[in-house]
Design an enzyme around this catalytic site. Sequence first.
Site, PDB file in Angstrom:
ATOM      1  N   MET A 148      19.894 183.794 -38.483  1.00 31.06           N
ATOM      2  CA  MET A 148      20.757 183.266 -37.173  1.00 31.06           C
ATOM      3  C   MET A 148      19.711 182.871 -36.139  1.00 31.06           C
ATOM      4  O   MET A 148      19.119 183.761 -35.734  1.00 31.06           O
ATOM      5  CB  MET A 148      21.836 184.368 -36.842  1.00 31.06           C
ATOM      6  N   SER A 165      23.813 192.072 -48.279  1.00 31.83           N
ATOM      7  CA  SER A 165      23.281 191.476 -47.308  1.00 31.83           C
ATOM      8  C   SER A 165      22.512 192.262 -46.462  1.00 31.83           C
ATOM      9  O   SER A 165      22.943 193.359 -45.982  1.00 31.83           O
ATOM     10  CB  SER A 165      24.410 190.853 -46.262  1.00 31.83           C
ATOM     11  N   MET A 195      32.400 180.445 -46.823  1.00 32.66           N
ATOM     12  CA  MET A 195      32.578 181.563 -45.768  1.00 32.66           C
ATOM     13  C   MET A 195      33.883 182.401 -45.644  1.00 32.66           C
ATOM     14  O   MET A 195      34.964 181.518 -45.598  1.00 32.66           O
ATOM     15  CB  MET A 195      32.304 181.128 -44.389  1.00 32.66           C
ATOM     16  N   ASP A 220      31.092 185.066 -48.670  1.00 36.38           N
ATOM     17  CA  ASP A 220      30.276 185.842 -48.221  1.00 36.38           C
ATOM     18  C   ASP A 220      31.153 185.825 -46.727  1.00 36.38           C
ATOM     19  O   ASP A 220      31.929 185.182 -46.005  1.00 36.38           O
ATOM     20  CB  ASP A 220      28.970 185.036 -47.697  1.00 36.38           C
ATOM     21  N   MET A 243      22.062 180.108 -40.901  1.00 34.20           N
ATOM     22  CA  MET A 243      23.111 179.886 -40.152  1.00 34.20           C
ATOM     23  C   MET A 243      22.237 179.206 -38.739  1.00 34.20           C
ATOM     24  O   MET A 243      22.229 180.028 -37.706  1.00 34.20           O
ATOM     25  CB  MET A 243      23.913 181.052 -39.483  1.00 34.20           C
TER      26      MET A 243
END
Length: 227
Positions: free
Chosen positions: A34, A7, A134, A172, A65
Amino acid sequence: MAQINPSILSADFARLADEAEAVRGSDWLHVDVMDNHFVPNLTLGIPVVESLARATDIPLDCHLMIEDPDRWAPQYVEAGAGSITFHVEAAAAPVRLAREIRAKGARASMALKPGTPIEPYEDLLPELDMLLIMTVEPGFGGQAFLDIMLPKIRRTRELIAKHDLELWLQVDGGVSATTIERCAEAGADVFVAGSAVYGAEDPAQAVRNLRELADKASVDAWWACEH
Ligand code: DX5
Ligand code: ZN
């Protein structure tokens, strides 16, 4: 074989091309988008994804997200992402959205926050190429892995087996050398790792280590034996 997706949230945003190069050999590069609404943090958007897609041959795994993914997700495919993950909590029409992403030529993936159960979405799974569970509350890197998500990973793997689906199961959040084996045993086969990769002295070596640990742990797992 396990896939490891570093990531870039834990990378140096001013040197993204170099940071992609630093994890050569990774299966995908995980890009956390995000919007400061769906999660309390703001990262990057379409222009950065476009540039990054040009700067690396590693395919991009975009984790959105954001609010209103129905509107924005298709534009991330056009920006060059090979896989798009939207959050089911934010999507108005997840089936329509997954079909649109696939029709545009990317892999369609849906994410569940820790408090979102998998069971209501059983019938929707054939529409997806990947499901993301998640293992932290989305928003920030470097958080502690939530062990309480392991039963959800296991139940999702059972559903994948029950329906005989070619669905990747991604985890994740807090994935590291100390937690990856638990995830692999439970049924995950795609692993996002931010701080565990970019916090390491040699990120490419960290990716190889994680992959080896996950492969070893899944070899004897009940779900892998059936394949
Ligand atoms: C968190 C992000 C993750 C994050 C993971 O909301 O979705 O992708 O980068 O970072 P680590 O691996 O450090 O928990
Ligand atoms: Zn992510």
